[in-house]
Design a protein around this motif. Structure first.
Motif, short mmCIF file in Angstrom:
data_model
loop_
_atom_site.label_atom_id
_atom_site.label_comp_id
_atom_site.label_asym_id
_atom_site.label_seq_id
_atom_site.Cartn_x
_atom_site.Cartn_y
_atom_site.Cartn_z
N VAL A 131 -10.54 23.96 20.03
CA VAL A 131 -11.67 24.69 20.62
C VAL A 131 -11.09 25.52 21.77
CG1 VAL A 131 -13.84 24.47 21.86
CG2 VAL A 131 -13.33 22.93 19.95
N TYR A 132 -11.58 26.75 21.90
CA TYR A 132 -10.98 27.67 22.88
C TYR A 132 -11.89 27.83 24.09
CZ TYR A 132 -7.20 28.88 19.76
OH TYR A 132 -6.07 28.82 18.97
N TRP A 133 -11.33 27.48 25.27
CA TRP A 133 -11.97 27.71 26.55
C TRP A 133 -11.23 28.86 27.26
CZ3 TRP A 133 -15.93 24.74 25.83
CH2 TRP A 133 -15.80 23.50 25.22
N VAL A 134 -11.70 29.15 28.44
CA VAL A 134 -11.04 30.19 29.25
C VAL A 134 -10.86 29.67 30.67
CG1 VAL A 134 -11.87 32.14 27.90
CG2 VAL A 134 -13.28 31.27 29.80
N LYS A 135 -9.94 30.32 31.35
CA LYS A 135 -9.76 30.01 32.77
C LYS A 135 -9.39 31.30 33.50
CE LYS A 135 -4.88 28.61 32.63
NZ LYS A 135 -3.92 27.55 32.93
N THR A 159 -16.08 20.61 9.50
CA THR A 159 -15.12 20.59 10.60
C THR A 159 -15.43 21.68 11.62
OG1 THR A 159 -13.43 19.71 9.12
CG2 THR A 159 -12.68 20.70 11.19
N LEU A 160 -15.69 22.91 11.15
CA LEU A 160 -15.97 24.01 12.07
C LEU A 160 -17.32 23.83 12.77
CD1 LEU A 160 -14.65 27.08 10.05
CD2 LEU A 160 -13.56 25.87 11.96
N GLN A 161 -18.30 23.27 12.08
CA GLN A 161 -19.58 23.00 12.75
C GLN A 161 -19.39 22.03 13.90
OE1 GLN A 161 -22.29 21.68 9.71
NE2 GLN A 161 -22.51 23.72 8.82
N ALA A 162 -18.59 20.98 13.69
CA ALA A 162 -18.32 20.03 14.78
C ALA A 162 -17.58 20.71 15.92
CB ALA A 162 -17.52 18.85 14.25
N ALA A 163 -16.66 21.64 15.59
CA ALA A 163 -15.94 22.37 16.63
C ALA A 163 -16.88 23.24 17.45
CB ALA A 163 -14.84 23.21 15.99
N PHE A 164 -17.81 23.95 16.80
CA PHE A 164 -18.76 24.79 17.54
C PHE A 164 -19.75 23.98 18.35
CE2 PHE A 164 -17.20 28.48 15.35
CZ PHE A 164 -17.59 29.54 16.16
N ASN A 165 -20.14 22.82 17.86
CA ASN A 165 -21.03 21.97 18.65
C ASN A 165 -20.34 21.54 19.94
OD1 ASN A 165 -23.10 22.10 16.76
ND2 ASN A 165 -22.39 20.26 15.67
N SER A 166 -19.06 21.25 19.86
CA SER A 166 -18.31 20.90 21.07
C SER A 166 -18.14 22.11 21.97
CB SER A 166 -16.95 20.33 20.68
OG SER A 166 -16.18 20.01 21.82
N VAL A 198 -20.79 33.10 11.06
CA VAL A 198 -21.35 32.36 12.20
C VAL A 198 -22.62 33.06 12.65
CG1 VAL A 198 -20.94 31.49 14.52
CG2 VAL A 198 -19.04 31.64 12.90
N ASP A 199 -23.69 32.30 12.77
CA ASP A 199 -24.97 32.84 13.26
C ASP A 199 -25.38 32.05 14.50
OD1 ASP A 199 -27.31 34.23 13.49
OD2 ASP A 199 -28.38 33.09 11.95
N LEU A 200 -25.52 32.79 15.65
CA LEU A 200 -25.84 32.17 16.93
C LEU A 200 -27.24 32.56 17.37
CD1 LEU A 200 -22.43 32.94 18.69
CD2 LEU A 200 -23.15 30.76 17.65
N SER A 201 -27.75 31.81 18.34
CA SER A 201 -29.08 32.12 18.89
C SER A 201 -28.99 33.28 19.89
CB SER A 201 -29.68 30.88 19.56
OG SER A 201 -28.88 30.48 20.65
N SER A 202 -30.13 33.78 20.31
CA SER A 202 -30.19 34.99 21.17
C SER A 202 -29.58 34.76 22.54
CB SER A 202 -31.64 35.43 21.32
OG SER A 202 -32.43 34.40 21.88
N ALA A 224 -13.56 29.94 15.45
CA ALA A 224 -13.91 30.06 14.03
C ALA A 224 -12.68 30.13 13.14
CB ALA A 224 -14.80 31.28 13.81
N THR A 225 -11.56 30.60 13.70
CA THR A 225 -10.32 30.71 12.91
C THR A 225 -9.31 29.64 13.27
OG1 THR A 225 -9.44 32.26 14.56
CG2 THR A 225 -10.59 33.20 12.67
N SER A 226 -9.78 28.51 13.81
CA SER A 226 -8.85 27.46 14.23
C SER A 226 -8.19 26.76 13.03
CB SER A 226 -9.58 26.43 15.10
OG SER A 226 -10.68 25.87 14.37
N LEU A 227 -8.86 26.74 11.87
CA LEU A 227 -8.26 26.12 10.69
C LEU A 227 -7.29 27.07 10.00
CD1 LEU A 227 -11.37 24.28 9.14
CD2 LEU A 227 -9.60 23.36 10.65
#
Length: 268
Positions: A131-135, A159-166, A198-202, A224-227
């Motif tokens: 999962v990608y964060w920033v600093k 797997t990707l759904q679990a990654a996006f939830n995190s 990937v479909d996200l909320s507003s 989304a491209t981690s795999l």
């Protein structure tokens, strides 16, 4: 004299013939009487068991004894019981005859269903995904990949759904952050032959400047491209393809890739 002698001879011959006939008749009567079957009248009569000898002449024929069978007694209750207890003797034919046993037909029994045996768990019941964060690095955001443990998933979508939830839940490590606005939800995610959708909320498009918009877009594309790092990504908001992001109109390529993003919006 001769005439007188002949007269005496005739009566002697006659007498001898009569005696012979009597003997023959007596023997026939005796044979017939001995071989005839006894009748009910003979068995129930009170006549003596032996009959006197029939002879034509007491002097010349011996007495003939005719045996009369004794009456068969009718078995009483005690005799029937004794007869039932007498073991029956099998004839050789009965002893050698094979006994055919009739197969017994058993009623079908309900067979209890077997409980499924639990499958042994693998040694590593979970897996990790990036999962990608920033600093902040001197006023610029730097992408930070972090491995996150998730439940074992058989399909890439899970797997990707679990990654996006995190990712949308936010980091737990204070040294990194996320530019994705709080409250953003993953509406859907699917993996197809041509890439990841990937479909996200507003909430994803709300607040922040151009640097924040660039960082959040990079977080979505890289996660989304981690795999498969070379996978194409289609990003939608509320079911509509995302073309412009933020008030400044940050253009979003459809589909997006890591290479396109690094070329247009490089992160350190």
């Amino acid at each position: 004299m001769k005439d007188g002698q002949e007269v005496r001879r005739v009566p002697t011959a006659v007498i001898a013939g009569v005696c012979g006939l009597a003997l023959v008749a007596g023997g026939g009567i005796a044979w017939w009487t001995a071989n005839r079957s006894p009748t009910s009248t003979d068995t129930n009569s009170a006549a003596p068991t032996t009959a006197p000898a029939l002879s034509p002449s007491p002097a010349q024929s011996p007495a003939v004894i005719i045996p009369v069978p004794l009456p068969t007694p009718v078995p009483g209750p005690l005799d029937r019981t004794a007869a039932q207890q007498v073991p029956q003797v099998q004839t050789p034919a009965q002893q050698t005859r094979p006994q055919i046993q009739t197969p017994q037909v058993l009623a079908p029994q309900a067979i209890a269903p077997k409980s499924p045996q639990p499958k042994p768990l693998p040694e590593n019941a979970g897996q990790t995904v990036q999962v990608y964060w920033v600093k902040d690095a001197n006023g610029k955001f730097e992408g930070v990949p972090t491995k996150v443990a998730i439940a074992q998933a058989d399909k890439p979508e899970a797997t990707l759904q679990a990654a996006f939830n995190s990712l949308l839940a936010g980091p737990k490590n204070g040294t990194v952050s996320s530019e994705i606005p709080k409250g953003t939800k993953l509406r859907s995610l699917s993996v197809k032959n041509d890439g990841v959708y990937v479909d996200l909320s507003s909430e994803f498009t709300s607040g922040g400047g151009s640097t924040s918009m660039t960082s959040r877009l990079g977080q979505v594309i890289y996660t989304a491209t981690s795999l498969k790092p070379n996978t194409k990504v289609w990003i939608s908001v509320e079911g509509k393809p995302l073309e412009l992001l933020g008030g400044e109109g940050l253009e979003v390529a459809q589909p997006s890739t890591r290479q396109i993003f690094d070329k247009n919006f490089p992160l350190r």
